[in-house]
Design a protein around this motif. Sequence first.
Motif, PDB file in Angstrom:
ATOM      1  N   MET A   1       0.823  -1.216   0.000  1.00 40.66           N
ATOM      2  CA  MET A   1       0.000   0.000   0.000  1.00 40.66           C
ATOM      3  C   MET A   1       0.854   1.262   0.000  1.00 40.66           C
ATOM      4  O   MET A   1       0.328   2.369  -0.072  1.00 40.66           O
ATOM      5  CB  MET A   1      -0.914   0.011   1.239  1.00 40.66           C
ATOM      6  CG  MET A   1      -1.969  -1.070   1.254  1.00 40.66           C
ATOM      7  SD  MET A   1      -3.049  -0.974   2.719  1.00 40.66           S
ATOM      8  CE  MET A   1      -4.055   0.477   2.297  1.00 40.66           C
ATOM      9  N   LYS A   2       2.190   1.075   0.104  1.00 40.43           N
ATOM     10  CA  LYS A   2       3.144   2.189   0.143  1.00 40.43           C
ATOM     11  C   LYS A   2       2.893   3.112   1.342  1.00 40.43           C
ATOM     12  O   LYS A   2       2.937   4.334   1.236  1.00 40.43           O
ATOM     13  CB  LYS A   2       3.118   2.966  -1.171  1.00 40.43           C
ATOM     14  CG  LYS A   2       3.591   2.138  -2.367  1.00 40.43           C
ATOM     15  CD  LYS A   2       3.564   2.923  -3.659  1.00 40.43           C
ATOM     16  CE  LYS A   2       4.246   2.164  -4.780  1.00 40.43           C
ATOM     17  NZ  LYS A   2       3.719   0.805  -4.990  1.00 40.43           N
ATOM     18  N   VAL A   3       2.626   2.475   2.489  1.00 42.40           N
ATOM     19  CA  VAL A   3       2.469   3.210   3.744  1.00 42.40           C
ATOM     20  C   VAL A   3       3.262   2.484   4.834  1.00 42.40           C
ATOM     21  O   VAL A   3       3.756   1.370   4.627  1.00 42.40           O
ATOM     22  CB  VAL A   3       0.986   3.312   4.174  1.00 42.40           C
ATOM     23  CG1 VAL A   3       0.182   4.095   3.143  1.00 42.40           C
ATOM     24  CG2 VAL A   3       0.378   1.923   4.386  1.00 42.40           C
ATOM     25  N   LYS A   4       3.391   3.114   5.985  1.00 49.45           N
ATOM     26  CA  LYS A   4       4.044   2.478   7.124  1.00 49.45           C
ATOM     27  C   LYS A   4       3.022   1.629   7.878  1.00 49.45           C
ATOM     28  O   LYS A   4       1.815   1.762   7.663  1.00 49.45           O
ATOM     29  CB  LYS A   4       4.637   3.535   8.055  1.00 49.45           C
ATOM     30  CG  LYS A   4       5.742   4.375   7.423  1.00 49.45           C
ATOM     31  CD  LYS A   4       6.249   5.427   8.383  1.00 49.45           C
ATOM     32  CE  LYS A   4       7.348   6.269   7.746  1.00 49.45           C
ATOM     33  NZ  LYS A   4       7.841   7.321   8.686  1.00 49.45           N
ATOM     34  N   VAL A   5       3.509   0.773   8.765  1.00 50.51           N
ATOM     35  CA  VAL A   5       2.607  -0.026   9.590  1.00 50.51           C
ATOM     36  C   VAL A   5       2.821   0.328  11.050  1.00 50.51           C
ATOM     37  O   VAL A   5       3.953   0.508  11.498  1.00 50.51           O
ATOM     38  CB  VAL A   5       2.814  -1.544   9.347  1.00 50.51           C
ATOM     39  CG1 VAL A   5       4.225  -1.977   9.719  1.00 50.51           C
ATOM     40  CG2 VAL A   5       1.794  -2.354  10.111  1.00 50.51           C
ATOM     41  N   GLU A   6       1.726   0.470  11.776  1.00 51.11           N
ATOM     42  CA  GLU A   6       1.763   0.718  13.217  1.00 51.11           C
ATOM     43  C   GLU A   6       0.976  -0.401  13.897  1.00 51.11           C
ATOM     44  O   GLU A   6      -0.216  -0.575  13.633  1.00 51.11           O
ATOM     45  CB  GLU A   6       1.149   2.077  13.561  1.00 51.11           C
ATOM     46  CG  GLU A   6       1.898   3.270  12.981  1.00 51.11           C
ATOM     47  CD  GLU A   6       1.226   4.589  13.307  1.00 51.11           C
ATOM     48  OE1 GLU A   6       0.304   4.593  14.177  1.00 51.11           O
ATOM     49  OE2 GLU A   6       1.591   5.618  12.697  1.00 51.11           O
ATOM     50  N   PHE A   7       1.646  -1.162  14.772  1.00 50.81           N
ATOM     51  CA  PHE A   7       0.977  -2.248  15.480  1.00 50.81           C
ATOM     52  C   PHE A   7       0.413  -1.721  16.798  1.00 50.81           C
ATOM     53  O   PHE A   7       1.054  -0.941  17.499  1.00 50.81           O
ATOM     54  CB  PHE A   7       1.954  -3.387  15.746  1.00 50.81           C
ATOM     55  CG  PHE A   7       2.394  -4.091  14.495  1.00 50.81           C
ATOM     56  CD1 PHE A   7       1.523  -4.929  13.813  1.00 50.81           C
ATOM     57  CD2 PHE A   7       3.676  -3.900  13.977  1.00 50.81           C
ATOM     58  CE1 PHE A   7       1.916  -5.577  12.650  1.00 50.81           C
ATOM     59  CE2 PHE A   7       4.075  -4.538  12.819  1.00 50.81           C
ATOM     60  CZ  PHE A   7       3.196  -5.373  12.147  1.00 50.81           C
ATOM     61  N   VAL A   8      -0.809  -2.170  17.094  1.00 46.83           N
ATOM     62  CA  VAL A   8      -1.484  -1.762  18.322  1.00 46.83           C
ATOM     63  C   VAL A   8      -1.799  -3.020  19.133  1.00 46.83           C
ATOM     64  O   VAL A   8      -2.870  -3.612  18.982  1.00 46.83           O
ATOM     65  CB  VAL A   8      -2.773  -0.973  18.029  1.00 46.83           C
ATOM     66  CG1 VAL A   8      -3.383  -0.448  19.330  1.00 46.83           C
ATOM     67  CG2 VAL A   8      -2.500   0.173  17.058  1.00 46.83           C
ATOM     68  N   PRO A   9      -0.861  -3.479  19.983  1.00 43.31           N
ATOM     69  CA  PRO A   9      -1.122  -4.666  20.808  1.00 43.31           C
ATOM     70  C   PRO A   9      -2.333  -4.439  21.703  1.00 43.31           C
ATOM     71  O   PRO A   9      -2.447  -3.393  22.359  1.00 43.31           O
ATOM     72  CB  PRO A   9       0.172  -4.815  21.624  1.00 43.31           C
ATOM     73  CG  PRO A   9       1.217  -4.122  20.802  1.00 43.31           C
ATOM     74  CD  PRO A   9       0.502  -2.957  20.176  1.00 43.31           C
ATOM     75  N   THR A  10      -3.238  -5.395  21.723  1.00 42.26           N
ATOM     76  CA  THR A  10      -4.512  -5.238  22.416  1.00 42.26           C
ATOM     77  C   THR A  10      -4.912  -6.561  23.069  1.00 42.26           C
ATOM     78  O   THR A  10      -4.705  -7.627  22.490  1.00 42.26           O
ATOM     79  CB  THR A  10      -5.615  -4.818  21.413  1.00 42.26           C
ATOM     80  OG1 THR A  10      -5.176  -3.652  20.690  1.00 42.26           O
ATOM     81  CG2 THR A  10      -6.920  -4.506  22.125  1.00 42.26           C
ATOM     82  N   ALA A  11      -5.478  -6.481  24.266  1.00 39.27           N
ATOM     83  CA  ALA A  11      -5.972  -7.695  24.930  1.00 39.27           C
ATOM     84  C   ALA A  11      -7.017  -8.362  24.043  1.00 39.27           C
ATOM     85  O   ALA A  11      -7.898  -7.684  23.492  1.00 39.27           O
ATOM     86  CB  ALA A  11      -6.569  -7.346  26.284  1.00 39.27           C
ATOM     87  N   TRP A  12      -6.913  -9.678  23.910  1.00 39.86           N
ATOM     88  CA  TRP A  12      -7.757 -10.388  22.951  1.00 39.86           C
ATOM     89  C   TRP A  12      -9.243 -10.216  23.235  1.00 39.86           C
ATOM     90  O   TRP A  12     -10.044 -10.039  22.304  1.00 39.86           O
ATOM     91  CB  TRP A  12      -7.389 -11.867  22.932  1.00 39.86           C
ATOM     92  CG  TRP A  12      -8.062 -12.614  21.817  1.00 39.86           C
ATOM     93  CD1 TRP A  12      -9.062 -13.526  21.916  1.00 39.86           C
ATOM     94  CD2 TRP A  12      -7.782 -12.481  20.421  1.00 39.86           C
ATOM     95  NE1 TRP A  12      -9.421 -13.984  20.660  1.00 39.86           N
ATOM     96  CE2 TRP A  12      -8.654 -13.357  19.719  1.00 39.86           C
ATOM     97  CE3 TRP A  12      -6.871 -11.699  19.686  1.00 39.86           C
ATOM     98  CZ2 TRP A  12      -8.647 -13.474  18.337  1.00 39.86           C
ATOM     99  CZ3 TRP A  12      -6.868 -11.820  18.296  1.00 39.86           C
ATOM    100  CH2 TRP A  12      -7.749 -12.698  17.645  1.00 39.86           C
ATOM    101  N   ASP A  13      -9.644 -10.263  24.499  1.00 38.09           N
ATOM    102  CA  ASP A  13     -11.080 -10.186  24.790  1.00 38.09           C
ATOM    103  C   ASP A  13     -11.643  -8.786  24.578  1.00 38.09           C
ATOM    104  O   ASP A  13     -12.861  -8.589  24.624  1.00 38.09           O
ATOM    105  CB  ASP A  13     -11.386 -10.682  26.210  1.00 38.09           C
ATOM    106  CG  ASP A  13     -10.641  -9.902  27.285  1.00 38.09           C
ATOM    107  OD1 ASP A  13      -9.800  -9.046  26.938  1.00 38.09           O
ATOM    108  OD2 ASP A  13     -10.900 -10.143  28.476  1.00 38.09           O
ATOM    109  N   GLY A  14     -10.782  -7.803  24.302  1.00 36.07           N
ATOM    110  CA  GLY A  14     -11.264  -6.448  24.034  1.00 36.07           C
ATOM    111  C   GLY A  14     -10.900  -5.951  22.653  1.00 36.07           C
ATOM    112  O   GLY A  14     -11.097  -4.770  22.340  1.00 36.07           O
ATOM    113  N   ILE A  15     -10.418  -6.859  21.779  1.00 36.57           N
ATOM    114  CA  ILE A  15      -9.888  -6.401  20.499  1.00 36.57           C
ATOM    115  C   ILE A  15     -10.982  -5.951  19.521  1.00 36.57           C
ATOM    116  O   ILE A  15     -10.807  -4.980  18.783  1.00 36.57           O
ATOM    117  CB  ILE A  15      -8.971  -7.479  19.873  1.00 36.57           C
ATOM    118  CG1 ILE A  15      -8.048  -6.850  18.829  1.00 36.57           C
ATOM    119  CG2 ILE A  15      -9.778  -8.640  19.299  1.00 36.57           C
ATOM    120  CD1 ILE A  15      -6.896  -7.736  18.407  1.00 36.57           C
ATOM    121  N   ILE A  16     -12.136  -6.623  19.514  1.00 39.39           N
ATOM    122  CA  ILE A  16     -13.225  -6.189  18.629  1.00 39.39           C
ATOM    123  C   ILE A  16     -13.823  -4.858  19.101  1.00 39.39           C
ATOM    124  O   ILE A  16     -14.020  -3.946  18.287  1.00 39.39           O
ATOM    125  CB  ILE A  16     -14.292  -7.290  18.487  1.00 39.39           C
ATOM    126  CG1 ILE A  16     -13.754  -8.424  17.609  1.00 39.39           C
ATOM    127  CG2 ILE A  16     -15.579  -6.724  17.883  1.00 39.39           C
ATOM    128  CD1 ILE A  16     -14.728  -9.564  17.383  1.00 39.39           C
TER     129      ILE A  16
END
Length: 279
Positions: A82-97
Amino acid sequence: MIKRLSVAIAAAVLLFTALVLPPAQAQSVNQQLAAGSVLETIKKRGAIKVGMSTFVPWAMRDKNGELIGYEIDVAKQLAEDMKVKVEFVPTAWDGIIPALLAGKFDLIIGGMSITPERNLTVNFTQPYAHSGIQIVAHKEQAAGFKSLEDFDKPDVVLAVRRGATPATAAKRMLPKATLRQFDEDALALQEVLNGKAHAFITSTPTPAFEALKHPDKLFLPIPEPFMQGAEGFALRKGDPDALNFFNNWILLRQQDGWLKERHDYWFKTRDWAGQVVGE
């Protein structure tokens, strides 16, 4: 004559309205949808924000604290294409949605299995990975266990990750067993290693990997997964352009073999294990 002419003109106007205005209105709606797509947000920001949670070998920290794993490779390649950077947002699984719906990130790439319940809340792309659910058990606690029926008893304790598909599968397929839920896979596994639970139920290939790592304590009572799954990217509803783009990205990366190559590396080998503490 005049009356007939008036009727003819009115009919012509109605026909013009029916034929011309709906497509124009449809085009306007399409333009509004496109402008509101998360794709436009990503392009303007110059970065794609990816919600994820750590579990082996999908996403994990290496010895330097950097994120590695199948999901990480997928998200990085997607961003590059996509020619963009990636930013990861670690999140607790039960609250990810809920975090996705609140706009904390653009999409979930986190080994999320496609289920009807989740699909009522979010949209899923076509699968980019296929996994199964399997049991790894304590050799002494589960000695002689060879079938699901052996584990479906009130005095059998099963460790699972809270909010994950294996936990849902365990509740449905082993309703009599005692379920003990944890926020991380590592904690659930440790419960079994400590002899406080009979087995750990999770996604492949973790059970096989752990049985190889701890041959003195763990074994696979059922050699094959007892349930199959399919994983997709999760997106907020109402964004057909984003869904179309990500579906086509997955399709093309399946066709060129890239997804299979990366999946095989992380799921069918242990070549990466030396990068991770405890692996």
